[in-house]
Design an enzyme around this catalytic site. Structure first.
Site, short mmCIF file in Angstrom:
data_model
loop_
_atom_site.label_atom_id
_atom_site.label_comp_id
_atom_site.label_asym_id
_atom_site.label_seq_id
_atom_site.Cartn_x
_atom_site.Cartn_y
_atom_site.Cartn_z
N HIS A 137 4.93 -4.37 1.39
CA HIS A 137 3.53 -3.97 1.15
C HIS A 137 2.57 -5.09 1.50
O HIS A 137 1.82 -5.60 0.65
CB HIS A 137 3.35 -3.52 -0.31
CG HIS A 137 4.06 -2.25 -0.63
ND1 HIS A 137 5.32 -2.21 -1.22
CD2 HIS A 137 3.70 -0.95 -0.43
CE1 HIS A 137 5.69 -0.94 -1.37
NE2 HIS A 137 4.73 -0.16 -0.90
N ASN A 138 2.57 -5.46 2.77
CA ASN A 138 1.80 -6.58 3.25
C ASN A 138 0.74 -6.12 4.25
O ASN A 138 0.54 -4.92 4.46
CB ASN A 138 2.73 -7.62 3.89
CG ASN A 138 3.68 -6.97 4.90
OD1 ASN A 138 3.30 -6.06 5.64
ND2 ASN A 138 4.92 -7.44 4.93
N PHE A 139 0.06 -7.07 4.88
CA PHE A 139 -1.00 -6.70 5.82
C PHE A 139 -0.47 -5.91 7.01
O PHE A 139 -1.13 -4.98 7.50
CB PHE A 139 -1.72 -7.96 6.32
CG PHE A 139 -2.68 -7.67 7.46
CD1 PHE A 139 -3.87 -6.99 7.23
CD2 PHE A 139 -2.38 -8.06 8.75
CE1 PHE A 139 -4.74 -6.70 8.27
CE2 PHE A 139 -3.25 -7.78 9.80
CZ PHE A 139 -4.44 -7.10 9.55
N ARG A 140 0.72 -6.24 7.48
CA ARG A 140 1.28 -5.52 8.63
C ARG A 140 1.53 -4.06 8.28
O ARG A 140 1.33 -3.16 9.10
CB ARG A 140 2.56 -6.22 9.10
CG ARG A 140 3.00 -5.86 10.50
CD ARG A 140 4.11 -6.78 10.98
NE ARG A 140 3.59 -8.07 11.37
CZ ARG A 140 3.14 -8.37 12.58
NH1 ARG A 140 3.13 -7.45 13.54
NH2 ARG A 140 2.69 -9.58 12.85
N HIS A 141 1.98 -3.81 7.04
CA HIS A 141 2.13 -2.42 6.59
C HIS A 141 0.77 -1.73 6.55
O HIS A 141 0.62 -0.58 6.99
CB HIS A 141 2.76 -2.40 5.19
CG HIS A 141 2.65 -1.07 4.49
ND1 HIS A 141 3.32 0.06 4.90
CD2 HIS A 141 1.92 -0.70 3.39
CE1 HIS A 141 3.02 1.07 4.09
NE2 HIS A 141 2.17 0.64 3.18
N HIS A 177 -5.42 0.70 1.08
CA HIS A 177 -4.62 1.45 0.11
C HIS A 177 -3.61 0.62 -0.67
O HIS A 177 -3.13 1.06 -1.72
CB HIS A 177 -3.90 2.61 0.82
CG HIS A 177 -2.64 2.20 1.50
ND1 HIS A 177 -2.61 1.50 2.68
CD2 HIS A 177 -1.34 2.40 1.14
CE1 HIS A 177 -1.36 1.28 3.03
NE2 HIS A 177 -0.57 1.82 2.12
N ASP A 178 -3.25 -0.57 -0.21
CA ASP A 178 -2.27 -1.41 -0.92
C ASP A 178 -2.79 -2.82 -1.17
O ASP A 178 -1.99 -3.76 -1.30
CB ASP A 178 -0.95 -1.47 -0.15
CG ASP A 178 0.00 -0.35 -0.51
OD1 ASP A 178 -0.09 0.16 -1.65
OD2 ASP A 178 0.82 0.05 0.34
N ASP A 312 0.81 6.90 5.08
CA ASP A 312 1.40 5.88 4.23
C ASP A 312 2.91 5.83 4.34
O ASP A 312 3.51 4.75 4.26
CB ASP A 312 0.98 6.15 2.77
CG ASP A 312 1.41 5.03 1.82
OD1 ASP A 312 1.62 3.90 2.29
OD2 ASP A 312 1.52 5.30 0.61
#
Length: 411
Positions: A137-141, A177-178, A312
């Site tokens: 759940h990082n920036f790349r995601h 969203h995360d 998502d």
């Protein structure tokens, strides 16, 4: 010693990036590269606790992003960016920020909604800054989810069906969203004993949890949001915290009525990503589908939640070389949480337990019971999406089914 020259910082960033790309090669089965026994042993070691991004690294990303922000992409790259085939692993984080800027530009948000370029730069970088350096759940995601939404908007010709404000809600909600996700899900948030100053986990709460496991002890997030989607509410709060800064407020030139519309939409769409709400939202969409009307606000709101949800959890709609590394990262994050839960004497979900999880079986269940029903319903409204997202998911199901059969034959 004086400051390290900037050229050495640039070299260090390039080396780290190259290392990450090399790490991802182990997932590319067409190269004939597979994990060794040593790799499997390392996979069972506890991942390090997520650390905030180093300020020096942040500033390097910011400088590179601003330096590249005026560059023009080729038409081939622009068109590829509009498809689920896009490979995020081939791009640096600063380059991903540039691609996000391109999305906002290509959807005419800057012109139609009076977003200033400098404000967009600051907003995108502050969003980047608020994603933690964790496995999944990082920036790349965040980028991948946003890019999938961007693809869906173009593939379904949604610009002719929804107004610009709603498209802004879709793209911005996927982007945010995360925000500030720590790698621990909502189940963990509502069962983790709070800490007492100087004592660690509160002894009274731990005692009650052991004697009465049905009693939930909660993290600060669960207490703050009364167990109601604590993570998603937190992501929303962080998003509006960023937007509250004048230099980052991409909504500042909207009217009050427009702002209220966007704020309500962002909250609604981000909260929809809580999987505890999955069945309810899907049921709503199934009921509306036969009579769906793009001029009906309620219908549009449900559709927007569905599209954010699809984006998502859309990794399996991408090529295997792109999607499989994400599966490994998600398992790493799951195992990190379950290891922590075991240490704290908390209940562990079987699908997160490294001693019980098998990659193919976990994916087969997820694809069959979550992805397929969701993607099928969306393709009923937009048949053009069948080849772009539904067929790839069916192929992923076949891939993991074959993997499971092969594993059973070796037993």
């Amino acid at each position: 010693m004086g400051d390290v020259p900037e050229v050495l910082h640039e070299l260090q960033i390039q080396v780290e990036s190259f290392k990450k790309k090399l790490e991802s090669l182990e997932h590319m089965s067409w190269l004939g590269l597979f994990r060794t026994d040593r790799d499997l042993h390392l996979a069972h070691t506890k991942p390090p606790t997520p650390q905030p991004r180093a300020r020096e690294g942040l500033q390097q990303v910011r400088r590179r992003f601003l330096h590249m922000s005026s560059l023009q992409l080729t038409e081939d790259i622009k068109e590829h960016l509009k498809t689920p085939l896009f490979d995020n692993w081939q791009w640096e984080e600063s380059e991903l920020l540039v691609l996000l800027q391109v999305m906002f530009n290509d959807l005419d948000f800057l012109a139609l909604l009076y977003i200033e370029p400098d404000v967009l730069h600051s907003f995108l970088f502050d969003v980047y800054r608020h994603y933690n350096d964790i496995p999944f759940h990082n920036f790349r995601h965040c980028f991948c989810v946003t890019q999938m939404m961007y693809s869906l908007i173009w593939l379904t010709d949604l610009r002719t069906k929804l107004p610009p404000l709603d498209l802004l809600v879709l793209l911005t909600s996927t982007l945010c969203h995360d925000l500030d996700h720590t790698g621990y899900n909502n189940a963990y948030q509502v069962t983790t004993p709070p800490f007492c100053p100087g004592l660690g986990p509160c002894p009274v709460t731990v005692f009650l949890l052991v004697k009465h496991p049905q009693i939930n002890a909660m993290t600060d997030l669960a207490l703050r949001y009364n167990n109601q989607s604590p993570l998603e509410n937190h992501h929303c709060a962080i998003a509006f915290g960023i937007l509250s800064k004048p230099e980052c407020n991409i909504l500042k030139n909207l009217s009050q009525q427009q702002y209220r519309h966007v704020r309500a939409g962002l909250i609604r769409c981000i909260l929809a990503t809580d999987m505890a709400r999955h069945n309810d939202i899907l049921h709503q969409f199934r009921i509306l589908h036969p009579v769906f009307d793009f001029t009906n606000e309620e219908h549009k709101e449900v559709l927007m939640k569905i599209m954010v949800k699809v984006s998502d959890i859309s990794n399996e709609a991408r090529p295997l070389a792109v999607s499989e590394p994400w599966m490994d990262r998600l398992l790493q994050e799951f195992f990190n949480q379950s290891d922590t839960e075991k240490l704290k004497g908390l209940p562990v979900a079987p699908f997160m337990d490294r001693d019980q999880v098998f990659k193919p079986s976990s994916q087969i269940s997820f694809i069959r019971f979550v992805l397929m029903p969701l993607f099928t319903e969306l393709t009923k409204l937009f048949p053009c999406l069948e080849q772009h997202i539904l067929k790839p998911v069916q192929q992923a199901l076949e891939y993991y089914s074959n993997m499971q059969r092969a594993m059973k034959q070796k037993e």
